[in-house]
Design a protein around this motif. Structure first.
Motif, PDB file in Angstrom:
ATOM      1  N   THR A 371       0.833  -1.204   0.000  1.00  0.00           N
ATOM      2  CA  THR A 371       0.000   0.000   0.000  1.00  0.00           C
ATOM      3  C   THR A 371       0.866   1.253   0.000  1.00  0.00           C
ATOM      4  O   THR A 371       0.596   2.222  -0.717  1.00  0.00           O
ATOM      5  N   ILE A 372       1.925   1.216   0.827  1.00  0.00           N
ATOM      6  CA  ILE A 372       2.841   2.361   0.894  1.00  0.00           C
ATOM      7  C   ILE A 372       3.540   2.562  -0.446  1.00  0.00           C
ATOM      8  O   ILE A 372       3.674   3.691  -0.930  1.00  0.00           O
ATOM      9  N   ASN A 373       3.961   1.461  -1.061  1.00  0.00           N
ATOM     10  CA  ASN A 373       4.660   1.561  -2.340  1.00  0.00           C
ATOM     11  C   ASN A 373       3.754   2.155  -3.412  1.00  0.00           C
ATOM     12  O   ASN A 373       4.180   2.985  -4.228  1.00  0.00           O
ATOM     13  N   THR A 374       2.481   1.755  -3.408  1.00  0.00           N
ATOM     14  CA  THR A 374       1.519   2.318  -4.367  1.00  0.00           C
ATOM     15  C   THR A 374       1.353   3.815  -4.143  1.00  0.00           C
ATOM     16  O   THR A 374       1.298   4.602  -5.093  1.00  0.00           O
ATOM     17  N   ALA A 375       1.294   4.212  -2.857  1.00  0.00           N
ATOM     18  CA  ALA A 375       1.150   5.633  -2.532  1.00  0.00           C
ATOM     19  C   ALA A 375       2.365   6.427  -2.994  1.00  0.00           C
ATOM     20  O   ALA A 375       2.237   7.530  -3.544  1.00  0.00           O
ATOM     21  N   LEU A 376       3.555   5.870  -2.788  1.00  0.00           N
ATOM     22  CA  LEU A 376       4.775   6.548  -3.233  1.00  0.00           C
ATOM     23  C   LEU A 376       4.809   6.664  -4.756  1.00  0.00           C
ATOM     24  O   LEU A 376       5.252   7.677  -5.301  1.00  0.00           O
ATOM     25  N   ASN A 377       4.335   5.622  -5.431  1.00  0.00           N
ATOM     26  CA  ASN A 377       4.255   5.674  -6.891  1.00  0.00           C
ATOM     27  C   ASN A 377       3.263   6.728  -7.349  1.00  0.00           C
ATOM     28  O   ASN A 377       3.492   7.433  -8.343  1.00  0.00           O
ATOM     29  N   ASP A 378       2.141   6.839  -6.637  1.00  0.00           N
ATOM     30  CA  ASP A 378       1.142   7.858  -6.978  1.00  0.00           C
ATOM     31  C   ASP A 378       1.727   9.266  -6.858  1.00  0.00           C
ATOM     32  O   ASP A 378       1.293  10.192  -7.553  1.00  0.00           O
ATOM     33  N   LEU A 379       2.684   9.422  -5.949  1.00  0.00           N
ATOM     34  CA  LEU A 379       3.353  10.716  -5.799  1.00  0.00           C
ATOM     35  C   LEU A 379       4.525  10.861  -6.774  1.00  0.00           C
ATOM     36  O   LEU A 379       5.164  11.912  -6.822  1.00  0.00           O
ATOM     37  N   GLY A 380       4.805   9.808  -7.518  1.00  0.00           N
ATOM     38  CA  GLY A 380       5.898   9.870  -8.493  1.00  0.00           C
ATOM     39  C   GLY A 380       7.263   9.912  -7.858  1.00  0.00           C
ATOM     40  O   GLY A 380       8.204  10.500  -8.420  1.00  0.00           O
ATOM     41  N   LEU A 381       7.417   9.282  -6.695  1.00  0.00           N
ATOM     42  CA  LEU A 381       8.694   9.358  -5.973  1.00  0.00           C
ATOM     43  C   LEU A 381       9.668   8.298  -6.472  1.00  0.00           C
ATOM     44  O   LEU A 381       9.437   7.095  -6.344  1.00  0.00           O
ATOM     45  N   SER A 382      10.771   8.750  -7.016  1.00  0.00           N
ATOM     46  CA  SER A 382      11.814   7.885  -7.560  1.00  0.00           C
ATOM     47  C   SER A 382      12.628   7.266  -6.434  1.00  0.00           C
ATOM     48  O   SER A 382      12.455   7.587  -5.252  1.00  0.00           O
ATOM     49  N   THR A 383      13.542   6.368  -6.809  1.00  0.00           N
ATOM     50  CA  THR A 383      14.438   5.770  -5.818  1.00  0.00           C
ATOM     51  C   THR A 383      15.256   6.850  -5.108  1.00  0.00           C
ATOM     52  O   THR A 383      15.457   6.810  -3.893  1.00  0.00           O
ATOM     53  N   ARG A 384      15.731   7.825  -5.858  1.00  0.00           N
ATOM     54  CA  ARG A 384      16.495   8.920  -5.266  1.00  0.00           C
ATOM     55  C   ARG A 384      15.657   9.683  -4.239  1.00  0.00           C
ATOM     56  O   ARG A 384      16.138  10.019  -3.152  1.00  0.00           O
ATOM     57  N   ALA A 385      14.403   9.942  -4.574  1.00  0.00           N
ATOM     58  CA  ALA A 385      13.511  10.640  -3.645  1.00  0.00           C
ATOM     59  C   ALA A 385      13.333   9.836  -2.366  1.00  0.00           C
ATOM     60  O   ALA A 385      13.367  10.382  -1.253  1.00  0.00           O
ATOM     61  N   ARG A 386      13.160   8.534  -2.498  1.00  0.00           N
ATOM     62  CA  ARG A 386      12.942   7.683  -1.335  1.00  0.00           C
ATOM     63  C   ARG A 386      14.191   7.625  -0.452  1.00  0.00           C
ATOM     64  O   ARG A 386      14.086   7.564   0.782  1.00  0.00           O
ATOM     65  N   LEU A 387      15.350   7.654  -1.067  1.00  0.00           N
ATOM     66  CA  LEU A 387      16.597   7.689  -0.293  1.00  0.00           C
ATOM     67  C   LEU A 387      16.711   8.978   0.507  1.00  0.00           C
ATOM     68  O   LEU A 387      17.172   8.982   1.647  1.00  0.00           O
ATOM     69  N   CYS A 388      16.286  10.087  -0.094  1.00  0.00           N
ATOM     70  CA  CYS A 388      16.316  11.375   0.614  1.00  0.00           C
ATOM     71  C   CYS A 388      15.353  11.365   1.793  1.00  0.00           C
ATOM     72  O   CYS A 388      15.647  11.904   2.868  1.00  0.00           O
ATOM     73  N   ILE A 389      14.188  10.736   1.603  1.00  0.00           N
ATOM     74  CA  ILE A 389      13.208  10.640   2.684  1.00  0.00           C
ATOM     75  C   ILE A 389      13.746   9.758   3.808  1.00  0.00           C
ATOM     76  O   ILE A 389      13.602  10.073   4.996  1.00  0.00           O
ATOM     77  N   GLU A 390      14.386   8.653   3.431  1.00  0.00           N
ATOM     78  CA  GLU A 390      14.981   7.781   4.447  1.00  0.00           C
ATOM     79  C   GLU A 390      16.083   8.507   5.213  1.00  0.00           C
ATOM     80  O   GLU A 390      16.274   8.282   6.410  1.00  0.00           O
ATOM     81  N   ALA A 391      16.810   9.389   4.534  1.00  0.00           N
ATOM     82  CA  ALA A 391      17.862  10.159   5.207  1.00  0.00           C
ATOM     83  C   ALA A 391      17.257  11.076   6.260  1.00  0.00           C
ATOM     84  O   ALA A 391      17.842  11.285   7.329  1.00  0.00           O
ATOM     85  N   ALA A 392      16.080  11.627   5.965  1.00  0.00           N
ATOM     86  CA  ALA A 392      15.384  12.472   6.945  1.00  0.00           C
ATOM     87  C   ALA A 392      14.998  11.651   8.171  1.00  0.00           C
ATOM     88  O   ALA A 392      15.136  12.100   9.315  1.00  0.00           O
ATOM     89  N   ALA A 393      14.530  10.420   7.935  1.00  0.00           N
ATOM     90  CA  ALA A 393      14.169   9.541   9.045  1.00  0.00           C
ATOM     91  C   ALA A 393      15.406   9.136   9.839  1.00  0.00           C
ATOM     92  O   ALA A 393      15.369   9.047  11.076  1.00  0.00           O
ATOM     93  N   ALA A 394      16.510   8.904   9.132  1.00  0.00           N
ATOM     94  CA  ALA A 394      17.753   8.511   9.798  1.00  0.00           C
ATOM     95  C   ALA A 394      18.262   9.613  10.719  1.00  0.00           C
ATOM     96  O   ALA A 394      18.799   9.341  11.798  1.00  0.00           O
TER      97      ALA A 394
END
Length: 617
Positions: A371-394
């Protein structure tokens, strides 16, 4: 339904509340000459009051003469919106702030808020477009005035915005999280809506394009929120790409900091290209539409929100250029059709485990991860975008781990303070207190006390260093436990620092302990924590460092008349501190530096002094 949690708090928004807030935010646009629109709903439990603010596209209502239209927040209205330790005020958009101040002085908003709070009504401040910043400031002003330790309290207000531009800098965001207020704010943003991203670009980048586009977001123009007018705006693409190119630089620079890396090229560009200071805060609900369905994707981490604001509005291909540029304004004027129709479908995805995001947009997954992956796809978030988001969480995780490490040192700190307290008590039955005993360093116990002083100073210097480097959670400075520990440490140890300072004559050549370069940050920060927590305001020198003022007055060669005002202020403070038991009786012992100095004052003054009964004559 959208939800947010702050500390032990939990806030939820029903579809009905969202819909009514948006309806009010849209309705107020029809009367832009009014400061706000108020609607009551006594059928809800608790009764509800929705206060909405109109938008404005007028250039002067968005930008002042500075690069990004910024100014320092008015601390008389918003005393909490600052970095406590650094005593640095938040920066906000000057035009939005001025509009709100005008509303406070020229309307009955203040009376309406007081009335609603006293009657235990739920206030919802709402705003669409540039009405959003006014709703934000109104909510913060209400929190400042009616949810303080000294107030009667009431039901906390909520703020719901739709397509709101950003309003403040990282200190603004930090302060709302420190005060545990950010969970009262909900910001709905359509995926391509350009308005929430506008202030990521400097004024100079727009030329005359802003005034052309602003006609769509200014209720005073006939073309306001008119889709038919979109086709007549030739500069939409230029406007969109100017904003997004600046957003790219801002988010890339922020991502590098999150990841702890530096790019020489990016740092060089940052030295020449002004970077927007504006940052998100609160709970963001990104809204996507696909056919007859849509999703609401909830994100609370402000660093992650900034990355999503950029990456979600990117083009999939060059062929989308005109389409996305058009959408960037169309979605801003169509929240009513694109958002509201999906509110009852419960298509809500809360991204609260950002460190575990699926990194590939092509992966087929089941369950919640799917479900989360579908939502991220709906937002058009690339692998690079997801890495940046994970960096914020880190980064958030590193802050929590740093706090745990410091927590483990509390036992050591408490033991050292107990030992220093016992050392202090050994001087209470003598003719002079521990300040003067430590200053003389005539006994082996004085040397041991000095070692303990240095041990504690080392721990606190580490804490302050992590705060300065943004390596501790935003709420750290506001935690009652750490405020109490910091206060006890400051009152017990700072007099020893001052005694050591003047024992080694570091005040020679006019160097004063209370100057910025003299008094250590570990005492300045902890004093401000307490002052902020108790809403005292800046008191200047405190009960832990008045010894420095005494020493400076003792060394001062000026006549009594020249320093009389300082003397009276000091006496009044000492009486207040003694009445509150913030200073001990040892201050007034016959052999103390303070008493010796005070007895050297003119007799006529001493006889009229407010502390004459405290000093052992």
């Amino acid at each position: 339904m959208a939800s947010s949690r702050g500390g032990s708090e939990s806030m939820e928004l029903s579809a009905d509340k969202i819909e009514k807030s948006f309806a009010a935010a849209l309705k107020v646009h029809k009367t832009p000459e009014k400061h706000y629109l108020l609607e009551k709903n006594n059928k809800t439990n608790p009764p509800e009051v929705i206060i909405s603010f109109p938008a404005s596209g007028a250039f002067k209502d968005w930008y002042s003469k500075t690069t990004f239209g910024e100014t320092e927040i008015d601390l008389s209205l918003f005393p909490s919106l600052r970095s406590i330790g650094n005593n640095e005020p938040a920066l906000v958009n000057k035009s939005f702030l001025q509009r709100f101040k005008d509303i406070l002085t020229k309307s009955s908003l203040r009376d309406e808020v007081v009335r609603a709070m006293n009657r235990q009504k739920q206030i919802v401040f709402a705003g669409h477009s540039s009405g959003g910043p006014l709703a934000i400031l109104a909510t913060l002003w209400t929190l400042e005035n009616y949810l303080t330790p000294k107030s009667q309290g009431g039901i906390p207000p909520l703020c719901i915005t739709f397509g709101s531009p950003l309003i403040g800098d990282h200190i603004f965001s930090h302060a709302t999280r420190r005060e545990i207020w950010s969970h009262y704010f909900f910001h709905f943003v359509m995926r391509y809506d350009i308005v929430p991203r506008i202030l990521l670009a400097p004024l100079s980048s727009f030329d005359q394009r802003f005034e052309t586009v602003s006609q769509l977001i200014d209720p005073k123009y006939k073309s306001f929120m008119s889709e038919s007018s979109l086709g007549r705006i030739a500069s939409i693409s230029d406007f969109y790409f100017e904003v997004m190119s600046n957003a790219a630089t801002v988010t890339r620079h922020a991502a590098c900091k999150l990841m702890g890396t530096t790019e020489a090229t990016l740092e060089t560009i940052a030295n020449f290209v002004p970077l927007s200071l504006y940052r998100p805060f609160g709970t963001y609900i990104f809204c996507t539409t696909s056919g007859n369905e849509g999703k609401q994707i909830v994100i609370k981490n402000p660093d992650a929100v900034l990355q999503v604001m950029f990456f979600s509005a990117q083009l999939s291909s060059e062929a989308e250029s005109d389409e996305v540029s058009y959408k960037s304004l169309r979605q801003h004027i169509s929240y009513g059709t694109e958002l509201i129709k999906n509110l009852g479908m419960q298509n809500v995805v809360v991204l609260d485990q950002l460190q575990n995001l699926p990194l590939s947009d092509n992966t087929t997954l089941d369950g919640i991860i799917g479900t989360i992956n579908t939502a991220l796809n709906d937002l058009g978030l690339s692998t690079r975008a997801r890495l940046c988001i994970e960096a914020a969480a880190a980064l958030e995780e590193r802050k929590r781990n740093n706090e745990k490490i410091i927590e483990q040192k509390k036992g050591f700190m408490e033991e050292k303070m107990k030992e220093l307290k016992r050392y202090k008590e050994t001087w209470e039955h003598q003719k002079k207190g521990y300040y003067d005993g430590f200053k003389e360093q005539a006994d082996p116990e004085d040397f041991k006390a000095n070692v303990k002083r240095l041990d504690l100073a080392g721990v606190w210097d580490e804490i302050i260093d992590k705060l300065i480097k943004n390596e501790l959670p935003e709420g750290f400075e506001g935690k009652k436990e750490w405020i109490e520990i910091g206060t006890r440490f400051r009152r017990l140890v700072e007099p020893l620092d001052i005694a050591n300072y003047y024992r080694h004559s570091r005040n020679r050549d006019g160097r004063v302990y209370m100057d910025k370069g003299g008094r250590p940050k570990r005492y300045r920060y902890t004093q401000r924590w307490l002052e902020h927590y108790e809403k005292r305001g800046d008191e200047g020198y405190s009960e832990s460092c008045f010894w420095a003022e005494v020493e400076d007055l003792s060394y001062d060669n000026k006549s009594f008349e020249d320093v009389k005002e300082r003397v009276v202020v000091l006496e009044e403070k000492i009486k207040k501190w003694r009445d509150r038991n913030d200073v001990g009786k040892d201050v007034f012992l016959e052999g103390s530096t303070f008493v010796k100095w005070w007895k050297s004052l003119p007799e006529q003054h001493r006889q009229q002094s407010c502390i004459q009964n405290l000093v052992q004559l």
